[in-house]
Each structure stands twice: as structure tokens, then as C-alpha cells.
Motif scaffolding. Structure first.
Motif, short mmCIF file in Angstrom:
data_model
loop_
_atom_site.label_atom_id
_atom_site.label_comp_id
_atom_site.label_asym_id
_atom_site.label_seq_id
_atom_site.Cartn_x
_atom_site.Cartn_y
_atom_site.Cartn_z
N GLU A 115 1.89 -12.67 -3.39
CA GLU A 115 1.03 -12.66 -2.28
C GLU A 115 1.74 -12.16 -1.02
O GLU A 115 0.99 -12.25 0.06
CB GLU A 115 1.02 -14.64 -1.89
N SER A 116 3.01 -11.91 -1.03
CA SER A 116 3.63 -11.06 0.12
C SER A 116 3.14 -9.71 0.25
O SER A 116 2.92 -9.33 1.38
CB SER A 116 4.94 -11.11 -0.08
N GLY A 117 2.49 -9.24 -0.87
CA GLY A 117 1.81 -7.68 -0.68
C GLY A 117 2.73 -6.81 -0.74
O GLY A 117 2.69 -5.64 -0.67
N GLU A 118 4.08 -7.02 -1.21
CA GLU A 118 5.19 -6.10 -1.29
C GLU A 118 5.39 -5.81 -2.75
O GLU A 118 5.21 -6.23 -3.42
CB GLU A 118 6.24 -6.81 -0.73
N TYR A 119 6.10 -4.54 -2.76
CA TYR A 119 6.37 -3.99 -4.16
C TYR A 119 7.43 -2.95 -3.79
O TYR A 119 7.58 -2.59 -2.48
CB TYR A 119 5.15 -3.36 -4.74
N GLN A 120 8.38 -2.53 -4.70
CA GLN A 120 9.42 -1.60 -4.58
C GLN A 120 9.11 -0.31 -4.87
O GLN A 120 9.68 0.65 -3.94
CB GLN A 120 10.54 -2.16 -5.52
N THR A 121 8.49 -0.20 -5.97
CA THR A 121 8.09 1.36 -6.46
C THR A 121 6.69 1.35 -6.75
O THR A 121 6.08 0.53 -7.40
CB THR A 121 8.84 1.54 -7.69
N GLY A 122 5.98 2.22 -6.23
CA GLY A 122 4.53 2.49 -6.59
C GLY A 122 3.76 3.43 -5.45
O GLY A 122 4.49 4.01 -4.63
N LEU A 123 2.57 3.40 -5.88
CA LEU A 123 1.57 4.56 -5.00
C LEU A 123 0.63 3.52 -4.48
O LEU A 123 0.07 2.65 -5.06
CB LEU A 123 1.05 5.61 -6.02
N SER A 124 0.25 3.90 -3.14
CA SER A 124 -0.87 3.30 -2.63
C SER A 124 -1.75 4.47 -2.15
O SER A 124 -1.27 5.55 -1.74
CB SER A 124 -0.40 2.26 -1.46
N LEU A 125 -3.09 4.09 -2.04
CA LEU A 125 -4.06 5.16 -1.61
C LEU A 125 -4.96 4.13 -0.77
O LEU A 125 -5.73 3.54 -1.33
CB LEU A 125 -4.81 5.66 -2.75
N GLN A 126 -4.98 4.83 0.77
CA GLN A 126 -5.67 4.15 1.62
C GLN A 126 -7.26 5.27 1.84
O GLN A 126 -6.64 6.23 2.15
CB GLN A 126 -5.27 3.87 2.65
N VAL A 127 -8.41 4.72 1.52
CA VAL A 127 -9.60 5.59 1.88
C VAL A 127 -10.15 5.06 3.01
O VAL A 127 -10.72 3.91 2.91
CB VAL A 127 -10.35 5.57 0.65
#
Length: 195
Positions: free
Chosen positions: A77-89
Motif C-alpha cells: 500500500e505504501s508504493g515502496e520497493y527496494q529493487t526494481g524498475l519503473s517506467l513512466q510514460v
């Protein structure tokens, strides 16, 4: 003056010596995914990204932009993560920012990695036809949290005025292993250049 000169030479060497991530693929049919990955469709944008086995996928649409998350940990629910990829278009960038996508990508990347506790590790920029790419890798060490390494790339389509803002991040202590996955995810990203 000497300190400035060494910093400037260091930045040039870091840019030259650092191996930039190879070009993304445009308008390509998906080949068989590499072992340990599967293709994750990014449907609203006719795109696809490699998702490592056991990782999580989530998409959100807010404020006229779609953001895709491919993360090692499930996003709560917090929307947080430690490792990963985000792609905003973001489409129709000029209507939202008063700058065309390539100019806005440059604006964003000029500011990236220069905040409090941040240190730029390397920067790259290139133009391939209508696609303008700017990338920054930086160390983020806020006073009350563990240090992270962040790779951020702004990819702008000059013809369609679309901006792709890609971020791969991981705690600094895990960066070397995480980037083995992340570099392939970034390099093999498939986009539709007509979008």
C-alpha cells in the motif's frame, strides 16, 4: 581551480569509461525471452519489458501518465520497493510542460543526481533518429536511510512528443547483483516508436 579541474576530468573519464546501456529496441517482435525472464506486456503503450522470474508487475495511471513497475518485492500500500524498475510514460509532453519531450528530457536529466546526499557516477546522452536518450547513474545517500544506486534514463520521442522516464534502483550493497538483471531489462525494453 585544481579541484574543479580534477572533478571535470573525472566526470569526462567516468562518461567515457562507463559502458552505456545499449539501445532499446523499437517496433520489434518479441523474441524468446532469455532464461530466467518472461516478457511482460505494457499494454497501454504497446511496449514490453523483461520481468525476472519471481518478480512482480504493477501498472498505475495517474495525472495523464502511466507508470509500470517491475520489482523484486511486491509493492504494498505504501508504493515502496527496494529493487526494481519503473517506467513512466507521458504523452503530449509540450501540453503538460511547455517543452517538447527532448527538451524536457534534457531538463530532467540536468537536475538528476544533484540533490542533497546524491553523487553523480556517470552520465550519457545520445540521439538516434527521432529518439533522444539521456541517462544518469547516481548514488543516493540520505542521512536517515541506507545508500542506494539509481540508474535513470529519459527517452524522448521527438516525433510523437512522448517521454519515457525509466528508473532502475537498488540498495548500494545489492547493486552489483541487481544491475546484472536491471541492465538486461533496460537494454531489451521494446517500445513502439509510433507511440
Amino acid at each position: 581551480m585544481r579541484r574543479f579541474l580534477f572533478a571535470w576530468v573525472g566526470l569526462i573519464l567516468a562518461t567515457v569509461v562507463a559502458q552505456p546501456v545499449a539501445a532499446q529496441r523499437y517496433d520489434a517482435k518479441l523474441a524468446t525471452s532469455p532464461a530466467g525472464y518472461s516478457w511482460q506486456p505494457l499494454p497501454k503503450n504497446k511496449a514490453a519489458a523483461l520481468l525476472p522470474t519471481g518478480w512482480y508487475y504493477k501498472a498505475e495511471a495517474q495525472k495523464g501518465a502511466t507508470t509500470y513497475y517491475l520489482t523484486q518485492e511486491e509493492i504494498g500500500e505504501s508504493g515502496e520497493y527496494q529493487t526494481g524498475l519503473s517506467l513512466q510514460v507521458v504523452r503530449k509532453v509540450a501540453a503538460k510542460t511547455n517543452r517538447r519531450a527532448p527538451a524536457y528530457a534534457e531538463f530532467l536529466m540536468l537536475r538528476t543526481g544533484f540533490g542533497p546526499g546524491q553523487q553523480v557516477l556517470d552520465k550519457t546522452a545520445s540521439v538516434e533518429g527521432k529518439m533522444h536518450r539521456r541517462a544518469v547513474r547516481y548514488r543516493d545517500a540520505p542521512p536517515n536511510a541506507d545508500a542506494r544506486v539509481v540508474y535513470q534514463m529519459a527517452l524522448a520521442n521527438a516525433k510523437t512528443d512522448t517521454l519515457y522516464l525509466l528508473t532502475f534502483e537498488s540498495p548500494e550493497k545489492d547493486w552489483a547483483e541487481a544491475w546484472k538483471l536491471g541492465e538486461l531489462m533496460v537494454r531489451e525494453l521494446v517500445l513502439d516508436s509510433r507511440q
